[in-house]
Motif scaffolding. Sequence first.
Motif, mmCIF file in Angstrom:
data_model
loop_
_atom_site.group_PDB
_atom_site.id
_atom_site.type_symbol
_atom_site.label_atom_id
_atom_site.label_comp_id
_atom_site.label_asym_id
_atom_site.label_seq_id
_atom_site.Cartn_x
_atom_site.Cartn_y
_atom_site.Cartn_z
ATOM 1 N N LYS B 45 0.827 -1.213 0.000
ATOM 2 C CA LYS B 45 0.000 0.000 0.000
ATOM 3 C C LYS B 45 0.856 1.254 0.000
ATOM 4 O O LYS B 45 0.672 2.152 -0.829
ATOM 5 C CB LYS B 45 -0.899 0.067 1.248
ATOM 6 N N SER B 46 1.791 1.297 0.948
ATOM 7 C CA SER B 46 2.628 2.497 1.053
ATOM 8 C C SER B 46 3.458 2.679 -0.199
ATOM 9 O O SER B 46 3.602 3.802 -0.701
ATOM 10 C CB SER B 46 3.554 2.404 2.254
ATOM 11 N N THR B 47 3.999 1.586 -0.699
ATOM 12 C CA THR B 47 4.825 1.676 -1.903
ATOM 13 C C THR B 47 4.026 2.294 -3.044
ATOM 14 O O THR B 47 4.504 3.204 -3.731
ATOM 15 C CB THR B 47 5.320 0.278 -2.303
ATOM 16 N N PHE B 160 -2.851 10.094 1.870
ATOM 17 C CA PHE B 160 -2.739 9.897 3.319
ATOM 18 C C PHE B 160 -2.222 8.489 3.578
ATOM 19 O O PHE B 160 -2.843 7.524 3.169
ATOM 20 C CB PHE B 160 -4.117 10.040 4.000
ATOM 21 N N ASP B 161 -1.104 8.386 4.282
ATOM 22 C CA ASP B 161 -0.555 7.062 4.598
ATOM 23 C C ASP B 161 -0.749 6.759 6.079
ATOM 24 O O ASP B 161 -0.014 7.261 6.918
ATOM 25 C CB ASP B 161 0.931 6.999 4.232
ATOM 26 N N GLU B 162 -1.724 5.947 6.395
ATOM 27 C CA GLU B 162 -2.037 5.570 7.776
ATOM 28 C C GLU B 162 -1.946 6.762 8.721
ATOM 29 O O GLU B 162 -1.204 6.718 9.710
ATOM 30 C CB GLU B 162 -1.092 4.459 8.251
ATOM 31 N N PRO B 163 -2.690 7.817 8.454
ATOM 32 C CA PRO B 163 -2.485 9.044 9.222
ATOM 33 C C PRO B 163 -2.958 8.937 10.670
ATOM 34 O O PRO B 163 -2.577 9.750 11.491
ATOM 35 C CB PRO B 163 -3.326 10.074 8.464
#
Lengths: 280, 353
Positions: B45-47, B160-163
């Motif tokens: 996901k982050s990638t 938004f990455d796991e904010p």
Amino acid sequence: MKRDRLRDHIVLILGAILMMGPIIVAFTTSTFDPVEIHREGMKLGWGGNFLETYKEVLFQKGGFSGEVTGALMTMNSLILGIGFAVGKIVVSMLAAYAIVYFRFPLGSFFFWVIFSTLLLPLEVRILPSYEVVQQLGLLNTYTGLILPLIASATGTFYFRQFFRSVPDELLEAARIDGAGPLRFFIDFLVPLSRTMIAAIFIIMFVVGWNQYLWPILITTDEHYFTLVRGIKQVLQTYIGANIPDYNEALAMAILAMLPPGLVVIVFQRMFIKGLVESEK
Amino acid sequence: MTEKTLVLTDVVKRYPNGALAVDRVNVDVNAGELVVFVGPSGCGKSTLLRMVAGLETVTDGSIELAGRVVNDLEPAERDIAMVFQNYALYPHMSVRKNLSYGLKNRGLPADEINRRVEEAAEILEIGAFLDRKPSQLSGGQRQRVAMGRAIVRHPAIFLFDEPLSNLDARLRNRMRVEIRKLQRRLNTAMIYVTHDQVEAMTLADRIVVLNGGRVEQIGSPAEVYGDPASTFVASFIGAPPMNLIEVGIEAGRAMRDGVALPLPPSHDGALPAKAIWGLRPERARVGDDGNGIPFTIDVVEELGASRLLHGRIGGAEFTLQQDASAPPPSQATTLLIDPRDVHLFDAETGKAL
Ligand SMILES: Nc1ncnc2c1ncn2[C@@H]1O[C@H](COP(=O)(O)OP(=O)(O)O)[C@@H](O)[C@H]1O
Ligand SMILES: [Mg+2]
């Protein structure tokens, strides 16, 4: 609890007296007349010659050319101390920045090369260094005095450790905000390293200020003499039938200690902060 | 046709160490849409998000943002704004400077910068501490500042990455609602990455379920929940997860340890000999008159509003969720199941049949 505090304080006070004793004696002695010092040795108490002696040391022209004053030597020492410290900080920050943030071939190899120069202090490489400076025609210049000394493995190492502890996301956020490599260095790494810079500045200023061997080699022109050298000069110049000017030599020693002392006192809070915490 | 803000076409990411983190992903984000990438830790996901942001290079495929391919553009040139998991606020700058730094670098005039900062501060209610440093803020306030830094950019898309993962549970719930409101109000497209299926379900217009670098399913929360494309989605989305039971198909019936389970009505045709039978825990009822499928209860969990009954059908584990107001059944009871609620998956591939 209370008793412990009292004991701690007694130990501290005794320690302080032990450390400060010689300096205090040197200071009090320097306010006496040289003849009296010669006769009676080091003295405690107030000799009353304070103003005369210190004025003489600072402004009396001396040396072979008759133009060198204590003030000039203080200037030279300041130039050396500040140039040495600032130069080391700039060079080691840039080196650490390159090593941590840029992937270039053999990057970590170069780091270890820099690091291994720790094994080669100035004294070991003093002849080749002198040769280089001499061939560049930098004898008797401030550049020759400072430049060969400012490469710093220690500084590079500390800044490298610090930069590596800066979270990657900070760089990424900055990239999204349009900060290129130069901006990131100036707007982020420099302010974040503030306390680190202060700590290294103190250490390096004192080291630079106290340089003795290198200035003796590089500068033969009295106009570049530093205070640390001057102390010896005072004692030497007057040797002969006269009594050496002990008071002036001691006054000069006191003067030579003042700026590094001031630097430590002024920066000590940042210094301690730089050593114990990292603001991240 | 709605306008597309972001189009990912066959996007691949292979890290220099050979790890294939993202494998031929195709996703669109429509204008004003909130798309959630959800999946277990390490699914890429982050990638994927960082490739959209320009923080990772794209190994293959194309990323098209607001009508232009951005594969080779620097993050700052991409018209995106990102919120990091740890916020990545600039520790040495005041909140105001944190917000304005990027705008200044873009060369916006000072009054425009001020206007945007004030606007963001008002939306996020952070006006009172614009002159504080991040270290003087609480976790929730830092979170808002991080969002503020994204808002002032007026980007084409928010990333938004796991904010919320650094906040405590209560604050997390509140901020979740606020993020949804904020996104509606700004009407800007957003990709929101999370490993938390509850966040995904509650926030998303559409959910992209990722597994091992591949897209398992794309759909609205209702679709992903009600019609999972694979056993992976079925067990990942929904808590407690869907009951999945390996069955043999014999003469139009699903058999498990001699117990017959109903098959979905649309599937009386050609079925493989083995399959995986699925049912949401809340989709079964306790039979009142001894009719239905025998169910042995091992453990009862009271959750307040509802109750979980963990037990077995035949030898297979099964969890039933029932209303807390329903009378607690005896240890051995029966279940009534509507065939229309039953899902069937391929036993080998796990894909829905
Ligand atoms: N810089 C990297 N180098 C090599 N592999 C990486 C790197 N970053 C992530 N990975 C790998 O890629 C996969 C996906 O990672 P990531 O996108 O961070 O997952 P998620 O955000 O879904 O938890 C993981 O298997 C991870 O180990
Ligand atoms: Mg992640």
